[in-house]
Scaffold this motif. Structure first.
Motif, PDB file in Angstrom:
ATOM      1  N   VAL A 113      19.732   0.671  45.884  1.00 18.42           N
ATOM      2  CA  VAL A 113      18.646   1.314  45.663  1.00 18.42           C
ATOM      3  C   VAL A 113      17.611   0.781  44.793  1.00 18.42           C
ATOM      4  O   VAL A 113      17.731   0.371  43.711  1.00 18.42           O
ATOM      5  N   LEU A 114      16.455   0.383  45.398  1.00 22.55           N
ATOM      6  CA  LEU A 114      15.465  -0.419  44.526  1.00 22.55           C
ATOM      7  C   LEU A 114      14.356   0.857  44.054  1.00 22.55           C
ATOM      8  O   LEU A 114      13.762   1.609  45.064  1.00 22.55           O
ATOM      9  N   TRP A 115      14.268   1.118  42.870  1.00 24.09           N
ATOM     10  CA  TRP A 115      13.331   1.970  42.169  1.00 24.09           C
ATOM     11  C   TRP A 115      12.239   1.587  41.576  1.00 24.09           C
ATOM     12  O   TRP A 115      12.387   0.476  40.721  1.00 24.09           O
ATOM     13  N   ILE A 116      11.083   1.667  42.125  1.00 19.09           N
ATOM     14  CA  ILE A 116       9.650   1.011  41.657  1.00 19.09           C
ATOM     15  C   ILE A 116       8.851   2.138  40.871  1.00 19.09           C
ATOM     16  O   ILE A 116       8.694   2.976  41.511  1.00 19.09           O
ATOM     17  N   ALA A 117       8.766   1.498  39.643  1.00 20.25           N
ATOM     18  CA  ALA A 117       7.900   2.619  38.873  1.00 20.25           C
ATOM     19  C   ALA A 117       6.451   1.807  38.640  1.00 20.25           C
ATOM     20  O   ALA A 117       5.584   2.619  38.130  1.00 20.25           O
ATOM     21  N   LEU A 118       6.348   0.841  39.035  1.00 19.16           N
ATOM     22  CA  LEU A 118       5.100  -0.090  38.876  1.00 19.16           C
ATOM     23  C   LEU A 118       4.807  -0.758  40.133  1.00 19.16           C
ATOM     24  O   LEU A 118       5.687  -1.472  40.471  1.00 19.16           O
ATOM     25  N   PRO A 119       3.658  -0.228  40.983  1.00 19.02           N
ATOM     26  CA  PRO A 119       3.308  -0.716  42.010  1.00 19.02           C
ATOM     27  C   PRO A 119       3.232  -2.233  42.474  1.00 19.02           C
ATOM     28  O   PRO A 119       3.256  -2.906  43.404  1.00 19.02           O
ATOM     29  N   SER A 120       2.849  -2.873  40.976  1.00 23.74           N
ATOM     30  CA  SER A 120       2.659  -4.398  41.305  1.00 23.74           C
ATOM     31  C   SER A 120       4.146  -4.956  41.773  1.00 23.74           C
ATOM     32  O   SER A 120       4.152  -6.332  42.066  1.00 23.74           O
ATOM     33  N   ALA A 121       5.280  -4.365  41.651  1.00 29.80           N
ATOM     34  CA  ALA A 121       6.664  -4.825  42.159  1.00 29.80           C
ATOM     35  C   ALA A 121       6.578  -5.113  43.677  1.00 29.80           C
ATOM     36  O   ALA A 121       7.361  -5.594  44.169  1.00 29.80           O
ATOM     37  N   ILE A 122       5.712  -4.464  44.313  1.00 32.72           N
ATOM     38  CA  ILE A 122       5.373  -4.823  45.807  1.00 32.72           C
ATOM     39  C   ILE A 122       5.819  -6.132  46.177  1.00 32.72           C
ATOM     40  O   ILE A 122       6.343  -6.615  47.241  1.00 32.72           O
ATOM     41  N   GLU A 123       5.362  -7.303  45.332  1.00 24.41           N
ATOM     42  CA  GLU A 123       5.301  -8.552  45.571  1.00 24.41           C
ATOM     43  C   GLU A 123       6.998  -9.183  45.733  1.00 24.41           C
ATOM     44  O   GLU A 123       7.190 -10.007  46.421  1.00 24.41           O
ATOM     45  N   TYR A 124       7.800  -8.314  45.141  1.00 22.87           N
ATOM     46  CA  TYR A 124       9.077  -8.721  45.064  1.00 22.87           C
ATOM     47  C   TYR A 124      10.202  -7.910  45.841  1.00 22.87           C
ATOM     48  O   TYR A 124      11.508  -8.422  45.571  1.00 22.87           O
ATOM     49  N   ILE A 125       9.651  -7.034  46.637  1.00 25.56           N
ATOM     50  CA  ILE A 125      10.730  -6.231  47.545  1.00 25.56           C
ATOM     51  C   ILE A 125      11.626  -6.921  48.604  1.00 25.56           C
ATOM     52  O   ILE A 125      12.866  -6.770  48.439  1.00 25.56           O
ATOM     53  N   GLU A 126      10.956  -8.078  49.039  1.00 25.79           N
ATOM     54  CA  GLU A 126      11.708  -8.799  49.870  1.00 25.79           C
ATOM     55  C   GLU A 126      13.054  -9.356  49.192  1.00 25.79           C
ATOM     56  O   GLU A 126      14.034  -9.833  49.851  1.00 25.79           O
ATOM     57  N   LEU A 127      12.815  -9.799  47.871  1.00 29.37           N
ATOM     58  CA  LEU A 127      13.872 -10.467  47.218  1.00 29.37           C
ATOM     59  C   LEU A 127      15.251  -9.839  46.852  1.00 29.37           C
ATOM     60  O   LEU A 127      16.199 -10.145  46.724  1.00 29.37           O
ATOM     61  N   CYS A 128      14.971  -8.498  46.861  1.00 26.81           N
ATOM     62  CA  CYS A 128      15.857  -7.578  46.384  1.00 26.81           C
ATOM     63  C   CYS A 128      17.186  -6.816  47.359  1.00 26.81           C
ATOM     64  O   CYS A 128      18.109  -6.358  46.839  1.00 26.81           O
ATOM     65  N   GLN A 129      17.026  -7.395  48.524  1.00 28.17           N
ATOM     66  CA  GLN A 129      18.025  -6.778  49.451  1.00 28.17           C
ATOM     67  C   GLN A 129      18.277  -5.325  49.441  1.00 28.17           C
ATOM     68  O   GLN A 129      19.479  -5.104  49.503  1.00 28.17           O
ATOM     69  N   ALA A 130      17.238  -4.759  49.277  1.00 27.90           N
ATOM     70  CA  ALA A 130      17.333  -3.073  49.007  1.00 27.90           C
ATOM     71  C   ALA A 130      17.681  -2.415  50.314  1.00 27.90           C
ATOM     72  O   ALA A 130      17.243  -2.741  51.443  1.00 27.90           O
TER      73      ALA A 130
END
Length: 383
Positions: free
Chosen positions: A115-132
């Motif tokens: 589960v990828l939990w994002i509290a800061l929208p700037s993390a959008i750049e790194y979603i593809e790295l996380c294998q969520a």
């Protein structure tokens, strides 16, 4: 369920301040492996002293890291803190590429349903790295109004994130209409009921022999310092305690003898202060950020049984009349006089009603709802 789920969290710097995300994840970490990624920022750094200090802090934290993460062990949970070295809201393609390469070296190997939990929208750049397997966007603030944020970039990132997220939780009802209705849920802030209900000894800094009023939190530019000064001048027999880091120059104007500026203390010590105040205050200015805010301390004040006086904004008004709303100096003074003159019986009755108001608002109950929603999506996609 055990440890069959793992969480990667994009949040602020762990331990920098007790945010709602940190409260929620502290409970999740008691049951599941958690990898917390420290702040990747919400605005482009500028050539100014504050930003330079933060960059140096980030570099030092990065160089001190272990192969994957620093590990902090407490009596109740295990947290792995990843301290990334990335340039916030990078716009240059080369910088974006470098950011991703650096963060990739720090991400843990996937072992469970992630589960990828994002509290800061700037993390959008790194979603593809996380294998969520599942993406949660936890929107605890209105980033379009938050001070010190690159509003345009943050909102663009949030819009993209809202389309990719499987679940969206908002801490403020006013944000509900911003996101797709079918996957957006209202999740108000919680409170540590045990901490604020348990009795604590009065700290030495508080004078038990006088009437006293207090506030804890960042002493930033969203507080009404002119009002605070006038209240202290008008009621010299009452002691005003402001507990927190001094984040703006306006704090220095508070020279009154009955205003006491105390340093910030760990969250688990806050209850010992608020339990020994006759009133707790939320003296905010009137701007868009405050209109959209939902401060954690509001429920904490109530859980401690301390009468609350607040400036007028939606989150506070929802708790009226337990929270006394004041919009003028006269209304503030009237509320202060009334509350500081409560009899022991009246104070006890207020405490009982305040607890009833927040008794179903524990962080644990908030997490149970989230885990239920995760499991529902997880097993509906595997059937």
């Amino acid at each position: 369920m055990g440890r069959d789920i793992e969480f990667i969290i994009f949040g602020e710097d762990w331990g920098r301040h007790p945010s709602s995300t940190q409260h929620l994840i502290s409970i999740i970490a008691k049951q599941y492996p958690v990898y917390w990624i420290n702040s990747i920022g919400l605005r482009q750094p500028q050539l100014q002293a504050k930003d330079i200090r933060r960059i140096i802090e980030k570099i030092m934290a990065f160089t001190r890291r272990t192969a994957i993460a620093d590990t902090e062990i407490s009596s109740t949970n295990l947290k792995k803190i990843i301290k990334p070295l990335v340039w916030p809201l990078a716009r240059n393609k080369v910088m974006k590429y470098i950011n991703k390469k650096l963060l990739t070296t720090q991400l843990p190997k996937k072992k469970h349903y992630r589960v990828l939990w994002i509290a800061l929208p700037s993390a959008i750049e790194y979603i593809e790295l996380c294998q969520a397997d599942l993406i949660i966007y936890y929107c605890g603030d209105d980033f379009s109004a938050l001070t010190g944020v690159d509003h345009d970039k943050a909102m663009q990132a949030e819009q993209t994130l809202s389309m990719q997220a499987d679940l969206i939780y908002v801490a403020n009802k006013q944000l509900m209409t911003r996101f797709p209705k079918h996957k957006t849920h209202y999740l108000p802030h919680g409170v540590d009921l045990h901490l604020f209900q348990s009795k604590h000894a009065c700290p030495p800094a508080i004078d038990k022999g006088t009437k006293n009023i207090g506030f804890y939190g960042s002493l930033n530019n969203w507080l009404d310092y002119d009002l605070l000064q006038q209240l202290a001048l008008a009621r010299p027999q009452i002691q005003f305690y402001l507990l927190g880091n001094k984040e703006c120059h306006q704090v220095q104007q508070l020279q009154n003898e009955n205003i006491h500026l105390l340093p910030a203390v760990p969250h688990n010590q806050l209850a010992s202060y608020v339990q020994h105040w006759h009133a707790a205050i939320l003296p905010f200015i009137n701007n868009q950020q405050i209109k959209m805010c939902n401060p954690l301390k509001l429920r904490e004040y109530l859980a401690a049984g301390c009468p609350v006086i607040s400036s007028d904004y939606k989150a506070a008004a929802e708790y009226s009349p337990l929270v006394s709303i004041a919009t003028t100096q006269k209304e503030w003074l009237s509320a202060i006089d009334r509350i500081t003159q409560l009899s022991p019986q009246q104070a006890s009755e207020y405490k009982r009603k305040a607890y009833q108001c927040v008794q179903h608002d524990s962080w644990q109950l908030r997490i149970e709802k989230i885990i239920h929603a995760i499991q529902k999506i997880r097993y509906s996609t595997t059937e």
